[in-house]
Design an enzyme around this catalytic site. Structure first.
Site, PDB file in Angstrom:
ATOM      1  CE  LYS A 190      -0.606   1.615   1.690  1.00  0.00           C
ATOM      2  NZ  LYS A 190      -1.351   1.841   0.136  1.00  0.00           N
ATOM      3  CE1 TYR A 230       0.508  -3.089  -2.354  1.00  0.00           C
ATOM      4  CE2 TYR A 230       2.243  -1.806  -2.689  1.00  0.00           C
ATOM      5  CZ  TYR A 230       0.782  -1.443  -1.724  1.00  0.00           C
ATOM      6  OH  TYR A 230       0.723  -0.668  -1.664  1.00  0.00           O
ATOM      7  CG  PHE A 254      -3.200   1.675 -10.085  1.00  0.00           C
ATOM      8  CD1 PHE A 254      -2.733   1.100  -9.146  1.00  0.00           C
ATOM      9  CD2 PHE A 254      -4.945   1.007 -10.971  1.00  0.00           C
ATOM     10  CE1 PHE A 254      -3.474  -0.126  -8.768  1.00  0.00           C
ATOM     11  CE2 PHE A 254      -5.067   0.353 -10.684  1.00  0.00           C
ATOM     12  CZ  PHE A 254      -4.848  -0.284  -9.557  1.00  0.00           C
ATOM     13  NE  ARG A 291      -6.192   2.130   3.680  1.00  0.00           N
ATOM     14  CZ  ARG A 291      -6.187   1.080   3.063  1.00  0.00           C
ATOM     15  NH1 ARG A 291      -7.171   0.192   3.153  1.00  0.00           N
ATOM     16  NH2 ARG A 291      -4.790   0.513   2.226  1.00  0.00           N
ATOM     17  CG  ASN A 312      -4.084   3.584   1.360  1.00  0.00           C
ATOM     18  OD1 ASN A 312      -3.064   3.780   1.029  1.00  0.00           O
ATOM     19  ND2 ASN A 312      -4.842   2.363   0.299  1.00  0.00           N
ATOM     20  CG  HIS A 358      -0.055  -3.330   3.380  1.00  0.00           C
ATOM     21  ND1 HIS A 358      -0.699  -3.578   2.054  1.00  0.00           N
ATOM     22  CD2 HIS A 358       0.240  -4.502   3.421  1.00  0.00           C
ATOM     23  CE1 HIS A 358      -0.884  -5.090   2.516  1.00  0.00           C
ATOM     24  NE2 HIS A 358      -0.424  -5.715   3.190  1.00  0.00           N
ATOM     25  CD  GLU A 406       0.785  -8.952   2.580  1.00  0.00           C
ATOM     26  OE1 GLU A 406       0.907  -7.967   3.830  1.00  0.00           O
ATOM     27  OE2 GLU A 406      -0.086  -8.619   1.520  1.00  0.00           O
TER      28      GLU A 406
HETATM   29  N1  UDP Z   1      -4.167   1.824  -5.370  1.00  0.00           N
HETATM   30  C1  UDP Z   1      -4.616   2.547  -5.799  1.00  0.00           C
HETATM   31  N2  UDP Z   1      -5.734   3.153  -6.877  1.00  0.00           N
HETATM   32  C2  UDP Z   1      -6.631   2.210  -7.276  1.00  0.00           C
HETATM   33  C3  UDP Z   1      -6.174   0.076  -6.037  1.00  0.00           C
HETATM   34  C4  UDP Z   1      -4.950   0.462  -5.041  1.00  0.00           C
HETATM   35  O1  UDP Z   1      -3.683   3.790  -6.123  1.00  0.00           O
HETATM   36  O2  UDP Z   1      -7.701   1.721  -7.843  1.00  0.00           O
HETATM   37  C5  UDP Z   1      -3.492   1.402  -4.421  1.00  0.00           C
HETATM   38  C6  UDP Z   1      -3.098   1.985  -2.869  1.00  0.00           C
HETATM   39  O3  UDP Z   1      -2.360   2.421  -2.411  1.00  0.00           O
HETATM   40  C7  UDP Z   1      -3.870   0.314  -2.011  1.00  0.00           C
HETATM   41  C8  UDP Z   1      -2.829  -0.137  -3.286  1.00  0.00           C
HETATM   42  O4  UDP Z   1      -2.838   0.246  -4.328  1.00  0.00           O
HETATM   43  O5  UDP Z   1      -3.949   0.729  -0.416  1.00  0.00           O
HETATM   44  C9  UDP Z   1      -2.754  -1.535  -3.270  1.00  0.00           C
HETATM   45  O6  UDP Z   1      -4.026  -1.901  -3.454  1.00  0.00           O
HETATM   46  P1  UDP Z   1      -5.249  -3.620  -2.945  1.00  0.00           P
HETATM   47  O7  UDP Z   1      -6.560  -3.494  -4.232  1.00  0.00           O
HETATM   48  O8  UDP Z   1      -4.320  -4.142  -2.393  1.00  0.00           O
HETATM   49  O9  UDP Z   1      -5.822  -2.127  -1.891  1.00  0.00           O
HETATM   50  P2  UDP Z   1      -5.758  -2.949  -0.675  1.00  0.00           P
HETATM   51  O10 UDP Z   1      -5.553  -3.895   0.174  1.00  0.00           O
HETATM   52  O11 UDP Z   1      -4.040  -1.194   0.708  1.00  0.00           O
HETATM   53  O12 UDP Z   1      -7.355  -1.819   0.585  1.00  0.00           O
HETATM   54 MG    MG Z   2      -4.435  -5.119  -0.628  1.00  0.00          MG
END
Ligand code: UDP
Ligand code: MG
Length: 153
Positions: free
Chosen positions: A9, A49, A57, A102, A112, A115, A126
């Protein structure tokens, strides 16, 4: 053998962590099948997303993902989807264990670093979202018998 998709990212690109992150997957023993730099846009992020589109958010994370070009990679290995998720750690960098990507490089939920696909089914979706067929390669990087026991492959 299973494949997964990762995105390095903007939060990692801005901090010069690209090589560091790719190196972790290389030394683990995963095989690189595709890699490129690309600028994400609203259209691809709306798809990527989609599971978060009702979240407050949603726009914020899309803006963050468009801040710089990103690196997308496809990696191959036995059980690679789960393995890579464990190497990446949980969403919140402050909760992620030290030793995970992370956990080692992020102090944030949003910023973070990386992805990673969460299921085998989503990984294939994907991979197709971010790569054209001719951008993916399948070659013998290392004899698989060096990496796996015969029965594991
Ligand atoms: N994210 C965020 N706030 C939240 C949850 C997710 O900013 O409360 C962002 C974060 O960058 C995350 C991305 O949205 O990696 C996608 O969310 P997901 O729940 O799919 O998490 P991941 O699979 O990346 O752990
Ligand atoms: Mg995810």
């Amino acid at each position: 053998m299973e494949r997964t998709l990762i995105i390095i990212k903007p939060s990692a690109v801005k901090r010069d962590l690209i090589g560091e992150i790719i190196h972790r997957f290389e030394i683990k023993g995963l095989q690189l099948c595709g890699l490129k730099m690309m600028q994400l846009d609203d259209k691809i992020l709306n798809e990527h997303y989609a599971h978060l589109k009702e979240k407050p958010f949603f726009q914020r994370i899309k803006t963050s993902m468009m801040a710089t070009p990103v690196i997308v990679c496809c990696w191959k290995g036995v059980d690679v989807v789960n393995l890579v998720r464990r190497m990446v750690g949980p969403t919140n960098g402050r909760d992620a264990a030290l030793g995970t990507i992370r956990g080692d490089y992020s102090v944030s939920v949003q910023e973070n670093i990386i992805h990673a696909s969460d299921t085998v089914e989503n990984a294939e979706i994907e991979i197709r979202r971010f790569f054209r067929t001719e951008e993916l390669y399948d070659f013998e990087q290392l004899n698989p018998s060096v990496l796996y026991a015969e029965y594991e492959k």
